[in-house]
Design a protein around this motif. Structure first.
Motif, PDB file in Angstrom:
ATOM      1  N   GLU A  75       7.011   4.706 -20.371  1.00  0.00           N
ATOM      2  CA  GLU A  75       6.300   3.431 -20.478  1.00  0.00           C
ATOM      3  C   GLU A  75       5.531   3.203 -19.181  1.00  0.00           C
ATOM      4  OE1 GLU A  75       8.683   0.367 -22.995  1.00  0.00           O
ATOM      5  OE2 GLU A  75      10.143   1.424 -21.732  1.00  0.00           O
ATOM      6  N   TYR A  76       4.420   2.480 -19.273  1.00  0.00           N
ATOM      7  CA  TYR A  76       3.529   2.297 -18.124  1.00  0.00           C
ATOM      8  C   TYR A  76       3.334   0.826 -17.817  1.00  0.00           C
ATOM      9  CZ  TYR A  76       2.174   7.112 -19.286  1.00  0.00           C
ATOM     10  OH  TYR A  76       2.182   8.453 -19.572  1.00  0.00           O
ATOM     11  N   ILE A  77       3.127   0.568 -16.549  1.00  0.00           N
ATOM     12  CA  ILE A  77       2.685  -0.757 -16.132  1.00  0.00           C
ATOM     13  C   ILE A  77       1.701  -0.567 -14.982  1.00  0.00           C
ATOM     14  CG2 ILE A  77       4.636  -1.104 -14.549  1.00  0.00           C
ATOM     15  CD1 ILE A  77       4.470  -4.125 -15.473  1.00  0.00           C
ATOM     16  N   ARG A  78       0.540  -1.197 -15.095  1.00  0.00           N
ATOM     17  CA  ARG A  78      -0.513  -1.041 -14.087  1.00  0.00           C
ATOM     18  C   ARG A  78      -0.541  -2.236 -13.142  1.00  0.00           C
ATOM     19  NH1 ARG A  78      -6.172   1.164 -16.778  1.00  0.00           N
ATOM     20  NH2 ARG A  78      -5.334   2.978 -17.902  1.00  0.00           N
ATOM     21  N   GLU A  79      -0.816  -1.958 -11.885  1.00  0.00           N
ATOM     22  CA  GLU A  79      -1.102  -3.011 -10.918  1.00  0.00           C
ATOM     23  C   GLU A  79      -2.615  -3.194 -10.858  1.00  0.00           C
ATOM     24  OE1 GLU A  79       0.532  -2.171  -7.061  1.00  0.00           O
ATOM     25  OE2 GLU A  79       2.265  -1.179  -7.922  1.00  0.00           O
ATOM     26  N   ASP A  80      -3.065  -4.417 -11.004  1.00  0.00           N
ATOM     27  CA  ASP A  80      -4.496  -4.682 -10.846  1.00  0.00           C
ATOM     28  C   ASP A  80      -4.914  -4.576  -9.384  1.00  0.00           C
ATOM     29  OD1 ASP A  80      -4.803  -5.170 -13.576  1.00  0.00           O
ATOM     30  OD2 ASP A  80      -4.200  -7.261 -13.350  1.00  0.00           O
ATOM     31  N   ILE A  81      -4.027  -5.013  -8.506  1.00  0.00           N
ATOM     32  CA  ILE A  81      -4.218  -4.849  -7.062  1.00  0.00           C
ATOM     33  C   ILE A  81      -2.923  -4.299  -6.504  1.00  0.00           C
ATOM     34  CG2 ILE A  81      -5.922  -6.709  -6.840  1.00  0.00           C
ATOM     35  CD1 ILE A  81      -3.646  -8.498  -5.831  1.00  0.00           C
ATOM     36  N   PRO A  82      -2.982  -3.556  -5.396  1.00  0.00           N
ATOM     37  CA  PRO A  82      -1.747  -2.998  -4.822  1.00  0.00           C
ATOM     38  C   PRO A  82      -0.761  -4.103  -4.437  1.00  0.00           C
ATOM     39  CG  PRO A  82      -3.675  -1.919  -3.878  1.00  0.00           C
ATOM     40  CD  PRO A  82      -4.192  -3.087  -4.674  1.00  0.00           C
ATOM     41  N   LEU A  83       0.482  -3.949  -4.860  1.00  0.00           N
ATOM     42  CA  LEU A  83       1.507  -4.961  -4.637  1.00  0.00           C
ATOM     43  C   LEU A  83       2.564  -4.520  -3.626  1.00  0.00           C
ATOM     44  CD1 LEU A  83       2.080  -6.139  -8.328  1.00  0.00           C
ATOM     45  CD2 LEU A  83       0.898  -7.381  -6.513  1.00  0.00           C
ATOM     46  N   GLY A  84       2.370  -3.340  -3.019  1.00  0.00           N
ATOM     47  CA  GLY A  84       3.402  -2.833  -2.129  1.00  0.00           C
ATOM     48  C   GLY A  84       4.577  -2.300  -2.926  1.00  0.00           C
ATOM     49  N   THR A  85       5.502  -1.635  -2.245  1.00  0.00           N
ATOM     50  CA  THR A  85       6.637  -1.040  -2.954  1.00  0.00           C
ATOM     51  C   THR A  85       7.509  -2.097  -3.627  1.00  0.00           C
ATOM     52  OG1 THR A  85       7.756  -0.990  -0.807  1.00  0.00           O
ATOM     53  CG2 THR A  85       6.747   1.059  -1.576  1.00  0.00           C
ATOM     54  N   GLY A  86       7.786  -3.204  -2.918  1.00  0.00           N
ATOM     55  CA  GLY A  86       8.614  -4.247  -3.503  1.00  0.00           C
ATOM     56  C   GLY A  86       7.930  -4.969  -4.641  1.00  0.00           C
ATOM     57  N   GLY A  87       6.648  -5.280  -4.464  1.00  0.00           N
ATOM     58  CA  GLY A  87       5.905  -5.950  -5.521  1.00  0.00           C
ATOM     59  C   GLY A  87       5.785  -5.102  -6.770  1.00  0.00           C
ATOM     60  N   ALA A  88       5.597  -3.795  -6.587  1.00  0.00           N
ATOM     61  CA  ALA A  88       5.513  -2.893  -7.741  1.00  0.00           C
ATOM     62  C   ALA A  88       6.836  -2.856  -8.496  1.00  0.00           C
ATOM     63  CB  ALA A  88       5.123  -1.498  -7.277  1.00  0.00           C
ATOM     64  N   ILE A  89       7.939  -2.852  -7.765  1.00  0.00           N
ATOM     65  CA  ILE A  89       9.253  -2.856  -8.418  1.00  0.00           C
ATOM     66  C   ILE A  89       9.470  -4.168  -9.161  1.00  0.00           C
ATOM     67  CG2 ILE A  89      11.745  -2.802  -7.994  1.00  0.00           C
ATOM     68  CD1 ILE A  89      11.077  -0.949  -5.561  1.00  0.00           C
ATOM     69  N   LYS A  90       9.145  -5.295  -8.520  1.00  0.00           N
ATOM     70  CA  LYS A  90       9.281  -6.605  -9.170  1.00  0.00           C
ATOM     71  C   LYS A  90       8.459  -6.670 -10.455  1.00  0.00           C
ATOM     72  CE  LYS A  90      10.391 -11.052  -9.290  1.00  0.00           C
ATOM     73  NZ  LYS A  90      11.796 -11.531  -9.437  1.00  0.00           N
ATOM     74  N   ASN A  91       7.310  -6.040 -10.435  1.00  0.00           N
ATOM     75  CA  ASN A  91       6.392  -6.051 -11.579  1.00  0.00           C
ATOM     76  C   ASN A  91       6.975  -5.378 -12.815  1.00  0.00           C
ATOM     77  OD1 ASN A  91       3.830  -6.946 -12.414  1.00  0.00           O
ATOM     78  ND2 ASN A  91       2.955  -4.902 -12.183  1.00  0.00           N
TER      79      ASN A  91
END
Length: 347
Positions: A75-91
């Motif tokens: 499964e995929y989830i895209r970041e529209d803007i870079p969220l950093g390692t923690g933000g990407a995990i939260k996402n």
């Protein structure tokens, strides 16, 4: 258990190789590093994967699809803007309701994932961080821990006089869902600089796992080249290689002229042609559908797919990207060569 791969980085330090390809798709012995890591996980029974992407996500999605080709569910989830390692995990919070593994996608290692998970469960910790030893930890985030393998402090890029541990974060974690609830939402967050220290301050237990003997961040061309030499020498082994042989792997339908000279260890992909009096190796990878011309020399180098090396050309400690042509009698040493840059770049 599910696994999350943080695959959104731009691979800036690996340019120009990452100008046209996301870093997790950079080939390691012909196959993308991300594919190799996910296949390894499948061997441990982990078949549900979440990929967090940002930079050139379509290449990753088109290559892996739903994962069925590899026997995985992706499964995929895209970041529209870079969220950093923690933000990407939260996402990715919606995907996880139990413990899960997190991988930085530019890591090559030999960590036993089954042992890591078993260790995490035995420690009753909210998180377990895999660590690795380095000679000079001053360029990394240093982790200090007690005799029971629980973390007591984090030091980011300490001065040499402040170093009390040479263990650093290896970029592989096991998290309980509680970690997700502690990560701020709606902004970029660093799991290393913000989340982990905050968890410690709030009294959560974080364990360290010291298993594994090999670890490499392939974030620069020099490290990328070194990782291949480590694989070829058997320091970090891959399943398809025959480490008793001069040529540790030869792909199907490849042709080596009887008058070519092969100096192992060498890895040769599929449908490759090695011409008469060419010298290949040592510590060399030839990709799929490559043509190495008569009398040429390729040593200590990584040649990607569909590359032509004309007769008399010489490549020493050089990386050549897909679809390039090295013309007759050209010579490159310690160079990154792609057709997307006007001049080859020295390493």
């Amino acid at each position: 258990m599910k696994a999350l791969f943080l695959a959104g980085g731009m691979g800036t330090r690996l340019r120009p190789l990452t100008n046209q390809i996301p870093k997790p798709m950079v080939p390691v012995m012909v196959r993308p590093l991300l594919e190799r890591t996910m296949t390894k996980l499948k061997g441990y029974g982990i078949e549900q994967i979440v990929l967090s992407t940002c930079y050139q996500p379509q290449q990753i999605e088109e290559y892996f699809g739903d994962g069925g080709r590899l026997g995985l569910k992706i499964e995929y989830i895209r970041e529209d803007i870079p969220l950093g390692t923690g933000g990407a995990i939260k996402n990715t919070e919606k995907f996880f309701d139990g413990p899960f593994i997190v991988f930085n996608s530019d890591i090559l290692c030999d960590i036993n994932i089954e042992e890591l998970i078993r260790f995490h469960r035995s420690k009753s910790a909210v998180a377990t961080i895999a660590v690795t030893q380095v000679d000079n930890p001053s360029m990394y985030g240093v982790i200090e821990f007690d005799r029971d393998d629980y973390i007591v402090s984090f030091k980011e890029k300490p001065h040499p006089s402040e170093i009390t541990s040479n263990y650093i974060n290896a970029g592989i974690y096991v998290f309980e869902p509680d970690v997700l609830r502690e990560i701020p939402s709606g902004r970029a967050v660093s799991v290393e600089r913000e989340v982990f220290p905050s968890l410690l301050q709030k009294g959560y237990q974080i364990a360290v796992y010291k298993g594994g003997s090999y670890w490499m961040d392939i974030g620069t061309p020099a490290k990328y080249l070194q990782a291949h030499k480590d694989i070829l020498s058997g320091r970090c082994k891959i399943p398809e290689a025959d480490y008793t042989s001069n040529i540790i792997f030869t792909g199907k339908n490849s042709k080596i002229h009887p008058h070519a000279r092969i100096i192992g260890p060498v890895y040769i992909g599929e449908h490759a042609e090695i011409g008469a009096f060419a010298t290949i190796g040592p510590y060399t990878v030839i990709g799929n559908h490559c043509v190495i011309g008569r009398g040429s020399k390729v040593a200590g180098s990584i040649v990607w797919d569909k590359v032509t090396v004309d007769s008399g050309a010489r490549l020493i400690d050089t990386i050549v990207a897909d679809n390039c042509r090295i013309h007759r009698n050209m010579e490159f040493c310690k160079t990154v060569y792609t057709q997307q840059v006007s001049h080859p770049m020295a390493m």
